[in-house]
Design a protein around this motif. Structure first.
Motif, PDB file in Angstrom:
ATOM      1  N   ALA A  80       0.844  -1.195   0.000  1.00  0.00           N
ATOM      2  CA  ALA A  80       0.000   0.000   0.000  1.00  0.00           C
ATOM      3  C   ALA A  80       0.876   1.241   0.000  1.00  0.00           C
ATOM      4  O   ALA A  80       1.633   1.468   0.946  1.00  0.00           O
ATOM      5  N   GLY A  81       0.811   2.007  -1.057  1.00  0.00           N
ATOM      6  CA  GLY A  81       1.486   3.297  -1.112  1.00  0.00           C
ATOM      7  C   GLY A  81       2.942   3.227  -1.515  1.00  0.00           C
ATOM      8  O   GLY A  81       3.553   2.161  -1.605  1.00  0.00           O
ATOM      9  N   VAL A  82       3.491   4.421  -1.769  1.00  0.00           N
ATOM     10  CA  VAL A  82       4.873   4.575  -2.223  1.00  0.00           C
ATOM     11  C   VAL A  82       5.599   5.530  -1.296  1.00  0.00           C
ATOM     12  O   VAL A  82       5.023   6.516  -0.818  1.00  0.00           O
ATOM     13  N   LEU A  83       6.862   5.246  -1.032  1.00  0.00           N
ATOM     14  CA  LEU A  83       7.766   6.177  -0.368  1.00  0.00           C
ATOM     15  C   LEU A  83       8.729   6.683  -1.434  1.00  0.00           C
ATOM     16  O   LEU A  83       9.600   5.934  -1.892  1.00  0.00           O
ATOM     17  N   ALA A  84       8.563   7.920  -1.880  1.00  0.00           N
ATOM     18  CA  ALA A  84       9.336   8.468  -2.987  1.00  0.00           C
ATOM     19  C   ALA A  84      10.595   9.159  -2.493  1.00  0.00           C
ATOM     20  O   ALA A  84      10.712   9.520  -1.316  1.00  0.00           O
ATOM     21  N   LEU A  85      11.511   9.398  -3.430  1.00  0.00           N
ATOM     22  CA  LEU A  85      12.780  10.029  -3.097  1.00  0.00           C
ATOM     23  C   LEU A  85      12.693  11.550  -3.159  1.00  0.00           C
ATOM     24  O   LEU A  85      13.222  12.243  -2.296  1.00  0.00           O
ATOM     25  N   THR A  86      12.020  12.086  -4.175  1.00  0.00           N
ATOM     26  CA  THR A  86      11.925  13.533  -4.355  1.00  0.00           C
ATOM     27  C   THR A  86      10.475  13.934  -4.629  1.00  0.00           C
ATOM     28  O   THR A  86       9.651  13.103  -5.028  1.00  0.00           O
ATOM     29  N   LEU A  87      10.201  15.219  -4.465  1.00  0.00           N
ATOM     30  CA  LEU A  87       8.860  15.701  -4.754  1.00  0.00           C
ATOM     31  C   LEU A  87       8.531  15.626  -6.246  1.00  0.00           C
ATOM     32  O   LEU A  87       7.417  15.213  -6.594  1.00  0.00           O
ATOM     33  N   PRO A  88       9.431  16.003  -7.174  1.00  0.00           N
ATOM     34  CA  PRO A  88       9.093  15.828  -8.591  1.00  0.00           C
ATOM     35  C   PRO A  88       8.762  14.379  -8.944  1.00  0.00           C
ATOM     36  O   PRO A  88       7.831  14.116  -9.719  1.00  0.00           O
ATOM     37  N   GLU A  89       9.493  13.430  -8.385  1.00  0.00           N
ATOM     38  CA  GLU A  89       9.177  12.018  -8.615  1.00  0.00           C
ATOM     39  C   GLU A  89       7.796  11.693  -8.060  1.00  0.00           C
ATOM     40  O   GLU A  89       6.995  11.007  -8.712  1.00  0.00           O
ATOM     41  N   ALA A  90       7.500  12.180  -6.863  1.00  0.00           N
ATOM     42  CA  ALA A  90       6.203  11.904  -6.238  1.00  0.00           C
ATOM     43  C   ALA A  90       5.055  12.453  -7.079  1.00  0.00           C
ATOM     44  O   ALA A  90       4.023  11.795  -7.253  1.00  0.00           O
ATOM     45  N   LEU A  91       5.223  13.652  -7.625  1.00  0.00           N
ATOM     46  CA  LEU A  91       4.178  14.239  -8.459  1.00  0.00           C
ATOM     47  C   LEU A  91       3.939  13.393  -9.701  1.00  0.00           C
ATOM     48  O   LEU A  91       2.794  13.192 -10.133  1.00  0.00           O
ATOM     49  N   TRP A  92       5.005  12.895 -10.288  1.00  0.00           N
ATOM     50  CA  TRP A  92       4.898  12.057 -11.489  1.00  0.00           C
ATOM     51  C   TRP A  92       4.213  10.730 -11.153  1.00  0.00           C
ATOM     52  O   TRP A  92       3.302  10.286 -11.861  1.00  0.00           O
ATOM     53  N   LEU A  93       4.630  10.094 -10.060  1.00  0.00           N
ATOM     54  CA  LEU A  93       4.019   8.822  -9.670  1.00  0.00           C
ATOM     55  C   LEU A  93       2.558   9.010  -9.271  1.00  0.00           C
ATOM     56  O   LEU A  93       1.714   8.146  -9.531  1.00  0.00           O
ATOM     57  N   ALA A  94       2.237  10.132  -8.638  1.00  0.00           N
ATOM     58  CA  ALA A  94       0.892  10.359  -8.124  1.00  0.00           C
ATOM     59  C   ALA A  94      -0.128  10.565  -9.230  1.00  0.00           C
ATOM     60  O   ALA A  94      -1.336  10.566  -8.952  1.00  0.00           O
ATOM     61  N   ASP A  95       0.337  10.700 -10.452  1.00  0.00           N
ATOM     62  CA  ASP A  95      -0.607  10.749 -11.564  1.00  0.00           C
ATOM     63  C   ASP A  95      -1.384   9.441 -11.660  1.00  0.00           C
ATOM     64  O   ASP A  95      -2.524   9.425 -12.136  1.00  0.00           O
ATOM     65  N   ARG A  96      -0.733   8.320 -11.183  1.00  0.00           N
ATOM     66  CA  ARG A  96      -1.376   7.013 -11.278  1.00  0.00           C
ATOM     67  C   ARG A  96      -1.403   6.254  -9.961  1.00  0.00           C
ATOM     68  O   ARG A  96      -1.990   5.179  -9.880  1.00  0.00           O
ATOM     69  N   VAL A  97      -0.793   6.796  -8.922  1.00  0.00           N
ATOM     70  CA  VAL A  97      -0.779   6.166  -7.596  1.00  0.00           C
ATOM     71  C   VAL A  97      -1.392   7.148  -6.618  1.00  0.00           C
ATOM     72  O   VAL A  97      -1.024   8.328  -6.597  1.00  0.00           O
ATOM     73  N   ASP A  98      -2.319   6.690  -5.776  1.00  0.00           N
ATOM     74  CA  ASP A  98      -3.076   7.638  -4.954  1.00  0.00           C
ATOM     75  C   ASP A  98      -2.506   7.895  -3.567  1.00  0.00           C
ATOM     76  O   ASP A  98      -3.110   8.613  -2.769  1.00  0.00           O
ATOM     77  N   ASP A  99      -1.325   7.335  -3.249  1.00  0.00           N
ATOM     78  CA  ASP A  99      -0.730   7.535  -1.922  1.00  0.00           C
ATOM     79  C   ASP A  99       0.782   7.520  -2.058  1.00  0.00           C
ATOM     80  O   ASP A  99       1.400   6.465  -2.141  1.00  0.00           O
ATOM     81  N   PHE A 376      21.159   1.128 -10.284  1.00  0.00           N
ATOM     82  CA  PHE A 376      21.618   0.632 -11.581  1.00  0.00           C
ATOM     83  C   PHE A 376      20.645   1.016 -12.700  1.00  0.00           C
ATOM     84  O   PHE A 376      21.021   1.060 -13.871  1.00  0.00           O
ATOM     85  N   CYS A 377      19.397   1.345 -12.345  1.00  0.00           N
ATOM     86  CA  CYS A 377      18.420   1.761 -13.361  1.00  0.00           C
ATOM     87  C   CYS A 377      18.759   3.118 -13.964  1.00  0.00           C
ATOM     88  O   CYS A 377      18.232   3.463 -15.027  1.00  0.00           O
ATOM     89  N   GLU A 378      19.615   3.892 -13.293  1.00  0.00           N
ATOM     90  CA  GLU A 378      20.040   5.159 -13.871  1.00  0.00           C
ATOM     91  C   GLU A 378      20.999   4.947 -15.041  1.00  0.00           C
ATOM     92  O   GLU A 378      21.286   5.878 -15.789  1.00  0.00           O
ATOM     93  N   ARG A 379      21.484   3.732 -15.223  1.00  0.00           N
ATOM     94  CA  ARG A 379      22.445   3.429 -16.288  1.00  0.00           C
ATOM     95  C   ARG A 379      21.793   2.909 -17.558  1.00  0.00           C
ATOM     96  O   ARG A 379      22.448   2.816 -18.598  1.00  0.00           O
ATOM     97  N   GLY A 402      12.364   9.301 -19.480  1.00  0.00           N
ATOM     98  CA  GLY A 402      12.810  10.681 -19.651  1.00  0.00           C
ATOM     99  C   GLY A 402      13.026  11.444 -18.367  1.00  0.00           C
ATOM    100  O   GLY A 402      13.068  12.678 -18.379  1.00  0.00           O
ATOM    101  N   HIS A 403      13.214  10.728 -17.243  1.00  0.00           N
ATOM    102  CA  HIS A 403      13.360  11.384 -15.953  1.00  0.00           C
ATOM    103  C   HIS A 403      14.680  11.023 -15.284  1.00  0.00           C
ATOM    104  O   HIS A 403      15.129   9.879 -15.352  1.00  0.00           O
ATOM    105  N   ALA A 404      15.282  12.016 -14.660  1.00  0.00           N
ATOM    106  CA  ALA A 404      16.460  11.817 -13.814  1.00  0.00           C
ATOM    107  C   ALA A 404      16.214  12.635 -12.553  1.00  0.00           C
ATOM    108  O   ALA A 404      16.675  13.761 -12.435  1.00  0.00           O
ATOM    109  N   PHE A 405      15.453  12.053 -11.638  1.00  0.00           N
ATOM    110  CA  PHE A 405      14.989  12.821 -10.480  1.00  0.00           C
ATOM    111  C   PHE A 405      16.113  13.158  -9.507  1.00  0.00           C
ATOM    112  O   PHE A 405      16.122  14.211  -8.909  1.00  0.00           O
ATOM    113  N   LEU A 406      17.039  12.230  -9.314  1.00  0.00           N
ATOM    114  CA  LEU A 406      18.151  12.472  -8.391  1.00  0.00           C
ATOM    115  C   LEU A 406      19.217  11.416  -8.613  1.00  0.00           C
ATOM    116  O   LEU A 406      18.873  10.227  -8.640  1.00  0.00           O
TER     117      LEU A 406
END
Length: 406
Positions: A80-99, A376-379, A402-406
């Motif tokens: 249940a839910g996501v713990l995100a690293l940055t606010l821009p990432e959270a905004l992007w994920l929250a388009d399809r995840v409600d928590d 490793f996904c950043e590579r 197309g994202h490099a949040f941090l």
């Protein structure tokens, strides 16, 4: 090779595939690429839920960095839910995840403006506050007309013995009195809604207690036991102080390496985990659990400089944290290869030694495990998905999206 029809993780049979089988399944692909064993991913996801003992598991997205994986895991029972690293990432994920909870305080003014401008996102995203200073920053940079912003308070979970600090340098707020006072500050401002408390015990969750250095095992275990005992009491008092001010939706704690200990605390309502899904090399060093390696990357042999040595292109996918040999990737297939002390894992090339090296030819592949998880996904721009001995598609990583949040 991204596809629109992919297997649902709920339908994947749990089980670890041999690396040789992954190599055979992906034989037509040229390195470098990253592969995800869906059977091992499902097995790890199920095991995290088992270890959580009925408390929900919040997906730590920084250790995943692939939206398809995040969303598929969230469809499994127990998550249940996501713990995100940055606010821009959270905004992007929250388009399809409600928590989505942002696991760290933010100073991103543009992202704060975007959050405040969208009531739907404001209802789904929770910001982290660890001090009056952190709260003041939000007050200064959120417009007065913004919808009520969800707030989670962070309690520092490190162990302190006198001047000795054991754990990550995170929140400056450590005790019940300080956290309760901060809760009162938040509750008194109509622009905010206090919904959660978080404390991450990295000195337990992120430090293996069964590492290769035998001289460090017993001290590590003793420190972790003392830390768990101290934190359980301090966290219970701090959460009680906050609950006297506001009704909380959640109290988040722990990580992959501390789940069994963390869920014993009555004050904790959920745990966070992410690394345990991929099972990176550093997480082989725990007694309480054994993740199935699920995520790999590959390199190609491009030189044979001497008997017993091959050189692959690239390979220097180094993990964050204190500099040391354990932050280097681990060659796992063919078995019997090792890094050299003189060069290690290099940006352009990596020499590998071992008797098996003489059987490798130019173009042959070497499979690796990263020391950590999502880094490793950043590579790579995509993850090749393998299930039941066959490639079943590929999905973009954050980078591929197309994202490099941090």
């Amino acid at each position: 090779m991204e596809t629109t029809t992919l297997p649902a993780l709920t339908a994947v049979r749990p089980g670890r595939a041999a690396v040789g089988a992954l190599d055979e399944a992906t034989a037509r692909l040229d390195p470098p690429f990253a592969a995800l064993d869906l059977g091992a991913l499902r097995a790890n996801a199920d095991d995290l839920v088992r270890r959580a003992g009925g408390k929900p598991v919040r997906v730590a997205s920084k250790s995943v960095r692939c939206r398809w994986v995040v969303e598929e895991v969230l469809r499994l029972p127990g998550y249940a839910g996501v713990l995100a690293l940055t606010l821009p990432e959270a905004l992007w994920l929250a388009d399809r995840v409600d928590d989505v909870v942002v696991g760290y305080p933010t100073a991103d003014r543009a992202a704060l403006a975007a959050l405040a401008a969208d009531p739907r996102l404001a209802a789904r995203v929770t910001l982290m506050v660890d001090s009056v200073e952190s709260l003041a920053f939000l007050r200064a940079h959120l417009p007065a007309a913004a919808p009520a912003i969800r707030i989670c308070l962070e309690l520092d979970a490190a162990l302190r013995i006198g001047r000795l600090h054991l754990g990550a340098r995170r929140s400056p707020t450590r005790d019940a009195g300080a956290l309760g006072a901060l809760a009162s500050e938040v509750a008194a401002d109509a622009r905010f809604r206090l919904v959660g408390v978080m404390g991450y015990e990295g000195q337990i969750a992120g430090v293996g207690d069964d590492g290769p250095d035998r001289l460090r095992r017993l001290p590590t275990r003793a420190v972790q036991a003392a830390s768990a005992w101290e934190l359980a009491r301090r966290r219970a008092a701090a959460v009680a102080a906050v609950r006297s001010v506001a009704d909380l939706e959640f109290v988040n704690g722990g990580g992959t390496g501390s789940i069994e200990r963390t869920v014993r605390e009555q004050a904790v309502t959920e745990v966070a985990a992410g690394s345990g899904l991929y099972g990176p090399a550093l997480f082989d060093q725990y007694r309480a659990f054994t993740p199935a390696p699920a995520a790999y990357f590959t390199t190609a042999v491009v030189r044979r400089p001497a008997p017993g040595i091959v050189t692959v292109q690239g390979g220097g996918w180094i993990a964050s944290g204190p500099v040391g040999a354990d932050r280097q990737p681990v060659p796992v297939w063919p078995e019997g290869l090792a890094l050299t002390a003189a060069e290690g894992a290099g940006e352009a090339q990596t020499p590998l030694v071992g008797e098996v090296a003489d059987r490798l030819r130019l173009g042959d592949r070497v499979w690796w495990r990263h020391a950590k998880a999502g880094e490793f996904c950043e590579r790579v721009s995509s993850l090749v998905l393998v299930a039941d001995g066959a490639v079943v598609g590929s999905v973009p990583t954050y980078r591929g999206d197309g994202h490099a949040f941090l």
